[in-house]
Design a protein around this motif. Structure first.
Motif, PDB file in Angstrom:
ATOM      1  N   PHE A   1       0.831  -1.181   0.097  1.00 56.26           N
ATOM      2  CA  PHE A   1      -0.024  -0.212  -0.360  1.00 56.26           C
ATOM      3  C   PHE A   1       0.422   1.188   0.062  1.00 56.26           C
ATOM      4  O   PHE A   1       2.111   1.414   0.213  1.00 56.26           O
ATOM      5  CB  PHE A   1      -1.057   0.045   1.363  1.00 56.26           C
ATOM      6  N   GLN A   2       0.378   2.401  -0.410  1.00 57.47           N
ATOM      7  CA  GLN A   2       0.988   3.595  -0.441  1.00 57.47           C
ATOM      8  C   GLN A   2       1.594   4.331   0.998  1.00 57.47           C
ATOM      9  O   GLN A   2       2.697   4.460   0.910  1.00 57.47           O
ATOM     10  CB  GLN A   2      -0.334   5.242  -1.046  1.00 57.47           C
ATOM     11  N   VAL A   3       1.193   3.079   1.747  1.00 52.93           N
ATOM     12  CA  VAL A   3       1.672   4.108   3.500  1.00 52.93           C
ATOM     13  C   VAL A   3       1.422   2.439   4.242  1.00 52.93           C
ATOM     14  O   VAL A   3       0.659   1.507   3.784  1.00 52.93           O
ATOM     15  CB  VAL A   3       0.461   4.946   4.311  1.00 52.93           C
ATOM     16  N   ASP A   4       2.632   2.526   5.127  1.00 51.58           N
ATOM     17  CA  ASP A   4       2.671   0.831   6.336  1.00 51.58           C
ATOM     18  C   ASP A   4       1.536   1.658   6.818  1.00 51.58           C
ATOM     19  O   ASP A   4       1.390   2.519   7.797  1.00 51.58           O
ATOM     20  CB  ASP A   4       3.484   1.787   7.358  1.00 51.58           C
ATOM     21  N   ILE A   5       0.362   0.440   7.123  1.00 51.49           N
ATOM     22  CA  ILE A   5      -0.306  -0.027   7.532  1.00 51.49           C
ATOM     23  C   ILE A   5       0.020  -0.481   9.055  1.00 51.49           C
ATOM     24  O   ILE A   5       0.541  -1.300   8.872  1.00 51.49           O
ATOM     25  CB  ILE A   5      -1.608  -0.376   7.046  1.00 51.49           C
ATOM     26  N   ASP A   6      -0.123   0.283  10.145  1.00 52.48           N
ATOM     27  CA  ASP A   6       0.483  -0.207  11.437  1.00 52.48           C
ATOM     28  C   ASP A   6      -0.726   0.134  12.366  1.00 52.48           C
ATOM     29  O   ASP A   6      -0.375   1.994  12.583  1.00 52.48           O
ATOM     30  CB  ASP A   6       1.710  -0.277  11.631  1.00 52.48           C
ATOM     31  N   LEU A   7      -0.520  -1.204  12.753  1.00 48.58           N
ATOM     32  CA  LEU A   7      -1.109  -0.842  14.373  1.00 48.58           C
ATOM     33  C   LEU A   7      -1.126   0.375  15.749  1.00 48.58           C
ATOM     34  O   LEU A   7      -1.719   0.923  16.074  1.00 48.58           O
ATOM     35  CB  LEU A   7      -2.011  -1.464  15.274  1.00 48.58           C
TER      36      LEU A   7
ATOM     37  N   ASN B   1       0.683   2.848  14.383  1.00 47.86           N
ATOM     38  CA  ASN B   1      -0.106   4.416  14.405  1.00 47.86           C
ATOM     39  C   ASN B   1      -1.198   5.071  15.487  1.00 47.86           C
ATOM     40  O   ASN B   1      -1.128   6.128  15.462  1.00 47.86           O
ATOM     41  CB  ASN B   1      -0.233   4.738  12.888  1.00 47.86           C
ATOM     42  N   ILE B   2      -2.019   4.468  16.057  1.00 52.69           N
ATOM     43  CA  ILE B   2      -2.775   5.168  16.794  1.00 52.69           C
ATOM     44  C   ILE B   2      -2.575   4.373  18.120  1.00 52.69           C
ATOM     45  O   ILE B   2      -3.340   5.339  19.632  1.00 52.69           O
ATOM     46  CB  ILE B   2      -4.288   4.581  16.560  1.00 52.69           C
ATOM     47  N   THR B   3      -2.005   3.471  18.530  1.00 48.77           N
ATOM     48  CA  THR B   3      -1.146   2.378  19.986  1.00 48.77           C
ATOM     49  C   THR B   3      -1.054   3.365  20.725  1.00 48.77           C
ATOM     50  O   THR B   3      -0.580   3.518  21.735  1.00 48.77           O
ATOM     51  CB  THR B   3      -1.835   1.262  19.981  1.00 48.77           C
ATOM     52  N   ASN B   4       0.683   4.353  19.310  1.00 48.20           N
ATOM     53  CA  ASN B   4       1.423   4.319  20.620  1.00 48.20           C
ATOM     54  C   ASN B   4       1.253   5.732  20.965  1.00 48.20           C
ATOM     55  O   ASN B   4       1.012   6.019  22.346  1.00 48.20           O
ATOM     56  CB  ASN B   4       3.254   4.332  19.658  1.00 48.20           C
TER      57      ASN B   4
ATOM     58  N   PHE C   1     -14.175   1.178   7.036  1.00 51.38           N
ATOM     59  CA  PHE C   1     -12.881   1.012   6.316  1.00 51.38           C
ATOM     60  C   PHE C   1     -11.829   2.365   6.437  1.00 51.38           C
ATOM     61  O   PHE C   1     -11.039   2.559   6.622  1.00 51.38           O
ATOM     62  CB  PHE C   1     -13.232   0.605   5.021  1.00 51.38           C
ATOM     63  N   ILE C   2     -13.092   3.627   5.772  1.00 55.78           N
ATOM     64  CA  ILE C   2     -12.579   4.827   6.321  1.00 55.78           C
ATOM     65  C   ILE C   2     -12.342   5.198   7.310  1.00 55.78           C
ATOM     66  O   ILE C   2     -10.869   5.737   7.236  1.00 55.78           O
ATOM     67  CB  ILE C   2     -14.098   5.737   5.311  1.00 55.78           C
ATOM     68  N   PHE C   3     -12.698   4.874   7.511  1.00 53.39           N
ATOM     69  CA  PHE C   3     -11.825   5.008   9.414  1.00 53.39           C
ATOM     70  C   PHE C   3     -10.589   4.717  10.134  1.00 53.39           C
ATOM     71  O   PHE C   3      -9.655   5.171  10.478  1.00 53.39           O
ATOM     72  CB  PHE C   3     -12.963   5.119  10.555  1.00 53.39           C
ATOM     73  N   ALA C   4     -11.048   3.282   9.355  1.00 55.74           N
ATOM     74  CA  ALA C   4      -9.212   2.290   9.878  1.00 55.74           C
ATOM     75  C   ALA C   4      -8.267   3.579   9.045  1.00 55.74           C
ATOM     76  O   ALA C   4      -7.136   3.778   9.353  1.00 55.74           O
ATOM     77  CB  ALA C   4      -9.416   1.020   9.791  1.00 55.74           C
ATOM     78  N   ILE C   5      -8.772   3.312   7.311  1.00 55.62           N
ATOM     79  CA  ILE C   5      -7.553   3.645   6.912  1.00 55.62           C
ATOM     80  C   ILE C   5      -7.124   5.264   7.458  1.00 55.62           C
ATOM     81  O   ILE C   5      -6.424   5.465   7.493  1.00 55.62           O
ATOM     82  CB  ILE C   5      -7.742   4.169   5.509  1.00 55.62           C
TER      83      ILE C   5
ATOM     84  N   LEU D   1      -7.452   6.739  10.520  1.00 62.36           N
ATOM     85  CA  LEU D   1      -6.850   6.299  11.999  1.00 62.36           C
ATOM     86  C   LEU D   1      -5.694   6.280  11.709  1.00 62.36           C
ATOM     87  O   LEU D   1      -4.466   7.027  12.589  1.00 62.36           O
ATOM     88  CB  LEU D   1      -7.585   5.552  12.847  1.00 62.36           C
ATOM     89  N   LEU D   2      -5.232   4.470  11.004  1.00 63.86           N
ATOM     90  CA  LEU D   2      -4.412   4.260  10.963  1.00 63.86           C
ATOM     91  C   LEU D   2      -2.727   4.931  10.509  1.00 63.86           C
ATOM     92  O   LEU D   2      -1.916   4.572  10.193  1.00 63.86           O
ATOM     93  CB  LEU D   2      -4.516   2.831  10.593  1.00 63.86           C
ATOM     94  N   THR D   3      -3.461   5.599   8.839  1.00 62.57           N
ATOM     95  CA  THR D   3      -2.255   6.553   8.453  1.00 62.57           C
ATOM     96  C   THR D   3      -1.480   7.184   9.155  1.00 62.57           C
ATOM     97  O   THR D   3      -1.112   8.071  10.168  1.00 62.57           O
ATOM     98  CB  THR D   3      -2.883   7.807   7.113  1.00 62.57           C
ATOM     99  N   PRO D   4       0.115   6.826   9.224  1.00 68.99           N
ATOM    100  CA  PRO D   4       1.088   7.275   9.195  1.00 68.99           C
ATOM    101  C   PRO D   4       1.530   9.477   8.352  1.00 68.99           C
ATOM    102  O   PRO D   4       2.304  10.183   9.121  1.00 68.99           O
ATOM    103  CB  PRO D   4       2.129   7.342   9.429  1.00 68.99           C
ATOM    104  N   ALA D   5       0.715   9.731   7.594  1.00 65.87           N
ATOM    105  CA  ALA D   5       0.421  10.571   7.005  1.00 65.87           C
ATOM    106  C   ALA D   5       0.054  11.792   7.249  1.00 65.87           C
ATOM    107  O   ALA D   5      -0.778  11.166   8.332  1.00 65.87           O
ATOM    108  CB  ALA D   5       0.361  10.222   5.367  1.00 65.87           C
ATOM    109  N   ASP D   6       0.136  13.473   7.377  1.00 63.77           N
ATOM    110  CA  ASP D   6      -0.225  14.172   7.450  1.00 63.77           C
ATOM    111  C   ASP D   6      -1.788  13.565   7.742  1.00 63.77           C
ATOM    112  O   ASP D   6      -2.632  13.999   5.833  1.00 63.77           O
ATOM    113  CB  ASP D   6       0.105  15.279   7.110  1.00 63.77           C
TER     114      ASP D   6
END
Lengths: 158, 437
Positions: B319-325, B327-330, B391-395, B397-402
């Motif tokens: 994917f375009q960005v790293d999808i990593d949980l 991103n919201i838990t740390n 799906f939209i919320f997940a994208i 919330l998880l995105t590392p991009a701005d």
């Protein structure tokens, strides 16, 4: 309502609906422009005449078309768009264009020598134009440079 | 005279391209050739055949994109095969097209011409199209296949849309790129006809009105060269098959399975849509064997796609960005998540004004919920809606991009991609006689 009137009403509604569609998708404008402007002219009007900001399409196209080498490889640097990421590069519009990573053949778009100078490190390009010679092409704001190999020659002489 | 001829040749080629696209839509499966294939395909509507044939063509092109076979050879092979079928069915063809479906055929041609001319006039390509999709299309046009990724920026991105672009570009008589994009417009028009013809009206002009309304609400010239329109159209076709199953209370058309097969090869989000659509398919499909086999096939193909990306391109970032949980838990606090959710709502609302079809969708969903609650006929659509919202919320919330940049550049397209599906709920409401047209 007679059959004739019904047919007329249907035809009237159909025409009205088609006109509505035509207005929304510029149908008549498209027919007019397709009739009076060829593909090349439409491309020029879309992406820019000469060295027009931002893409300088006409300059690029002429430079690439006139290149007689078998592999048309250039390093293209647009000094206007590199600082404005929201403008995409139009390199993909040229089918056979290869990127010359060695920067032997350098095309500078929206380049003004008096303003940008000869050392372009401050403009995201690790190039010193002292090592290049400029090909005169008659376009203001764009330039085509070919790398000299004199620097190696100089070292040997010294 | 020469100048006039030069101008006319572009019109002629656009007409020829449309003729080719219609010809390819009429074969291999139609009312007459069904005699030679399967009898169960008989007596379907013209629109059904057009959808099925286009799906078959896209799947065929997907297969060809992995081979070294030249596009021109592929094109003439298809053309020759279809010409043979044309000879077989020529007797009844004129009757079927001219006598039975004349008005709808005229409207179909007019709408296609109107949109084709608009594409030909405005040659502007949007950001992703120039930076990403056109590069891929060039690569295919020059004879590469899926495995040759010379100088392509994001080789892991799905390629099918750009392969089709290059295929119709290469097969057109004029060597102009926009002829390849006409297929996308054609599929889009076909999807609008599928939606419109779901509303059973006593006058074809009412269907024409619905088509125009849908064009006004969804046609977006700023998406030129984007792959989102393919996703929009394919999801619309899926909705059409589901709607037909619900309306006629018969078995679901097996060709529906082609859509989840195609979607992951068009765009990355297609992988998720495929999973959602397969879930819906499994709910609707009563045949356990088909349910198992088709689900297995689709999952296998998605895994194969992942495997090929990693193996051939040595890339872990599908994917375009790293999808990593993480991103919201740390390091992001609860307040940050609330801010993100607020931004998602804000930019979604913005997208609603950018794509007015979304406002219509919202009204339809509210009306459906108010009038029929969770009636079983609406369940597939509500299920998809729930998945899509998650799906939209997940994208985002998880995105590392701005997040602001990410929302500004993508949420309107994400919402538009699935917007066609909910219109069928209105058709269901009409069938239940909640309103008349």
């Amino acid at each position: 309502m007679t059959k004739k009137n019904k047919k007329f009403k249907s035809f009237f509604v159909f025409t009205l609906l088609f006109l509505l569609l035509s207005v929304h998708v510029n149908f008549f404008k498209s027919i007019y422009l397709l009739s009076f402007r060829g593909y090349d002219e439409r491309m020029l009007r879309t992406y820019g005449f000469g060295c027009e900001i931002p893409n300088a399409y006409q300059f690029l196209k002429r430079r690439i078309d006139e290149d007689t080498r078998e592999e048309k490889s250039f390093y293209i640097h647009n000094l206007y768009t590199t600082q404005r990421y929201w403008y995409p590069s139009i390199n993909s519009l040229f089918l056979n264009l290869k990127i010359d990573e060695s920067k032997e053949h350098l095309i500078l778009l929206n380049y003004i020598e008096e303003y940008h100078g000869l050392n372009l490190k401050n403009f995201n390009l690790d190039v010193n134009l002292n090592y290049y010679h400029k090909k005169p092409l008659g376009f203001t704001g764009c330039a085509y440079f070919i790398k000299n190999h004199w620097e190696f020659l100089d070292v040997r002489i010294l | 005279m020469c100048v006039f001829y030069k101008k006319m040749i572009e019109y002629l080629n656009i007409t020829l391209q449309l003729t080719v696209l219609i010809f390819f839509s009429f074969f291999p499966v139609n009312n007459f050739t069904a005699n030679y294939f399967l009898l169960s395909f008989k007596n379907l509507k013209l629109i059904n055949y057009f959808i099925i044939n286009n799906l078959l063509l896209i799947v065929f092109l997907l297969i060809m994109s992995f081979t070294k076979i030249e596009m021109i050879i592929t094109f003439y092979s298809i053309l020759t095969f279809y010409l043979i079928l044309f000879v077989l069915s020529i007797k009844n063809l004129s009757k079927y097209l001219i006598k039975d479906n004349l008005l709808i055929v005229i409207i179909f041609l007019l709408v296609n011409f109107a949109l084709f001319f608009d594409v030909a006039r405005d040659l502007h390509l949007a950001w992703d199209a120039l930076e990403l999709w056109k590069v891929k299309a060039n690569n295919f046009y020059l004879g590469s296949n899926y495995f040759d990724v010379n100088e392509v920026k994001y080789p892991q991105y799905p390629h099918l849309g750009t392969y089709i672009w290059a295929f119709f570009w290469k097969s057109s008589l004029l060597d102009i790129e926009y002829f390849g994009r006409l297929h996308q417009t054609y599929i889009y028009v076909l999807s609008l006809f599928a939606i419109s013809l779901s509303f059973k009206c006593n006058n074809i002009l009412k269907n024409f009105f619905i088509i125009i309304l849908l064009i006004v609400l969804t046609y977006n010239p700023s998406l030129r060269g984007y792959q989102d329109i393919y996703i929009f159209s394919l999801i619309s076709f899926f909705g059409y098959f589901i709607y037909q199953k619900i309306r006629f209370n018969k078995k679901i058309n097996d060709f529906i399975i082609l859509i989840p097969i195609i979607l992951p090869w068009i765009k990355n989000e297609g992988i998720f849509y495929t999973i959602f659509l397969m879930f819906i398919y499994c709910i609707l499909q009563k045949d356990l064997f088909k349910r198992f086999v088709f689900s297995f096939l689709v999952i296998f193909l998605i895994l194969a796609q992942f495997y090929m990306n990693i193996y051939y391109f040595n890339l872990n970032n599908i994917f375009q960005v790293d999808i990593d949980l993480s991103n919201i838990t740390n390091d992001q606090g609860f307040l940050f998540i609330v801010q993100k959710i607020y931004k998602i709502f804000f930019y979604s609302a913005h997208a609603f004004f950018k794509n007015p079809i979304l406002i219509i969708d919202l009204l339809i969903i509210i009306a459906c919920f108010y009038l029929t609650k969770f009636h079983k006929d609406n369940l597939p659509f509500f299920t998809f809606l729930a998945f899509n919202i998650a799906f939209i919320f997940a994208i985002y919330l998880l995105t590392p991009a701005d997040i602001k940049w990410h929302l500004q550049t993508s949420i309107d397209r994400l919402l538009l991609q699935t917007s066609a599906l909910y219109i069928y709920m209105l058709a269901i409401l009409k069938d239940k006689k909640f309103f008349k047209i």
